[in-house]
Design a protein around this motif. Structure first.
Motif, mmCIF file in Angstrom:
data_model
loop_
_atom_site.group_PDB
_atom_site.id
_atom_site.type_symbol
_atom_site.label_atom_id
_atom_site.label_comp_id
_atom_site.label_asym_id
_atom_site.label_seq_id
_atom_site.Cartn_x
_atom_site.Cartn_y
_atom_site.Cartn_z
ATOM 1 N N LEU A 12 80.599 59.469 37.894
ATOM 2 C CA LEU A 12 81.107 60.637 37.150
ATOM 3 C C LEU A 12 82.100 61.456 38.196
ATOM 4 N N GLU A 13 81.184 61.359 39.724
ATOM 5 C CA GLU A 13 82.304 62.225 40.631
ATOM 6 C C GLU A 13 83.491 61.279 40.600
ATOM 7 N N THR A 14 83.637 60.436 40.521
ATOM 8 C CA THR A 14 85.379 59.893 41.095
ATOM 9 C C THR A 14 86.204 59.891 39.243
ATOM 10 N N THR A 15 85.425 60.759 38.654
ATOM 11 C CA THR A 15 86.592 60.432 37.001
ATOM 12 C C THR A 15 86.744 62.175 37.382
ATOM 13 N N TRP A 16 85.807 63.308 37.642
ATOM 14 C CA TRP A 16 85.913 64.690 37.726
ATOM 15 C C TRP A 16 86.900 64.999 39.181
ATOM 16 N N ALA A 17 87.043 64.032 39.860
ATOM 17 C CA ALA A 17 88.195 64.350 40.951
ATOM 18 C C ALA A 17 89.883 64.041 40.378
ATOM 19 N N ILE A 18 89.661 62.581 39.650
ATOM 20 C CA ILE A 18 90.965 62.132 40.022
ATOM 21 C C ILE A 18 91.511 63.505 37.998
ATOM 22 N N GLY A 69 85.333 54.975 45.260
ATOM 23 C CA GLY A 69 86.071 55.505 43.032
ATOM 24 C C GLY A 69 86.907 56.347 43.562
ATOM 25 N N THR A 70 86.872 56.986 44.213
ATOM 26 C CA THR A 70 88.448 58.004 43.747
ATOM 27 C C THR A 70 89.324 57.067 44.227
ATOM 28 N N ALA A 71 88.974 57.149 45.502
ATOM 29 C CA ALA A 71 90.014 55.858 46.745
ATOM 30 C C ALA A 71 90.679 54.785 45.600
ATOM 31 N N ALA A 72 89.703 54.471 45.420
ATOM 32 C CA ALA A 72 90.315 52.669 44.178
ATOM 33 C C ALA A 72 91.039 53.176 43.699
ATOM 34 N N VAL A 73 90.502 54.292 42.780
ATOM 35 C CA VAL A 73 91.689 54.801 41.293
ATOM 36 C C VAL A 73 92.684 54.955 42.087
ATOM 37 N N GLY A 74 92.369 56.303 43.460
ATOM 38 C CA GLY A 74 94.119 56.693 43.812
ATOM 39 C C GLY A 74 94.957 54.983 43.822
ATOM 40 N N MET A 75 94.288 54.368 44.439
ATOM 41 C CA MET A 75 95.166 52.571 45.162
ATOM 42 C C MET A 75 95.500 51.906 44.096
ATOM 43 N N ILE A 76 94.322 51.348 43.022
ATOM 44 C CA ILE A 76 95.240 50.521 42.113
ATOM 45 C C ILE A 76 95.706 50.957 40.533
ATOM 46 N N ALA A 77 95.638 52.561 40.671
ATOM 47 C CA ALA A 77 96.473 53.355 39.618
ATOM 48 C C ALA A 77 97.000 54.293 39.499
ATOM 49 N N GLY A 79 99.087 54.420 42.857
ATOM 50 C CA GLY A 79 100.345 53.972 43.264
ATOM 51 C C GLY A 79 99.755 54.217 45.375
ATOM 52 N N GLU A 80 98.924 54.996 45.510
ATOM 53 C CA GLU A 80 98.268 55.177 46.988
ATOM 54 C C GLU A 80 98.390 53.331 47.570
ATOM 55 N N SER A 81 98.488 54.403 48.951
ATOM 56 C CA SER A 81 98.948 52.950 50.125
ATOM 57 C C SER A 81 97.285 52.084 49.791
ATOM 58 N N THR A 82 97.363 50.770 49.860
ATOM 59 C CA THR A 82 96.562 50.294 50.453
ATOM 60 C C THR A 82 96.586 48.944 51.544
#
Length: 104
Positions: A12-18, A69-77, A79-82
């Motif tokens: 849920l923390e990942t969800t609220w951050a996004i 989780g937030t970093a993973a969503v950023g990278m996967i969905a 377009g953040e650097s991987t």
């Protein structure tokens, strides 16, 4: 049960951050509401889990799950650097979370 609630609260923390990012400074109502609901749920879940899990361990695991989780969503969905160093740093966070679980 406390560990399951803690993991769900971290998600849920990942969800609220996004949602916070997508709210554009709370100018968009739907992401703003999603942020508020998931932030409250995340903190309530953390509070519940801390009844049985030591605060240092619980909080670090909660933050670690949210951060990875937030970093993973950023990278996967989003377009953040991987690049390799970023991925290795995330693996270090995951290793720390696992270590805290094992040694708590």
């Amino acid at each position: 049960m406390a560990w399951l609630v803690l993991v769900l609260s971290g998600l849920l923390e990942t969800t609220w951050a996004i949602a916070l990012d997508r709210s554009q400074g709370f100018s968009r109502p739907i992401p703003s509401v999603i942020f508020a609901v998931t932030a409250i749920g995340s903190v309530v879940g953390l509070g519940y889990a801390l009844r049985e899990i030591p605060v240092g361990t619980g909080y670090a695991v909660w933050v670690g799950i949210g951060a990875v989780g937030t970093a993973a969503v950023g990278m996967i969905a989003l377009g953040e650097s991987t690049n390799l160093p970023r991925l290795l740093c995330l693996l270090l966070v995951i290793a720390g979370v696992i270590g805290l679980k094992i040694f708590s």
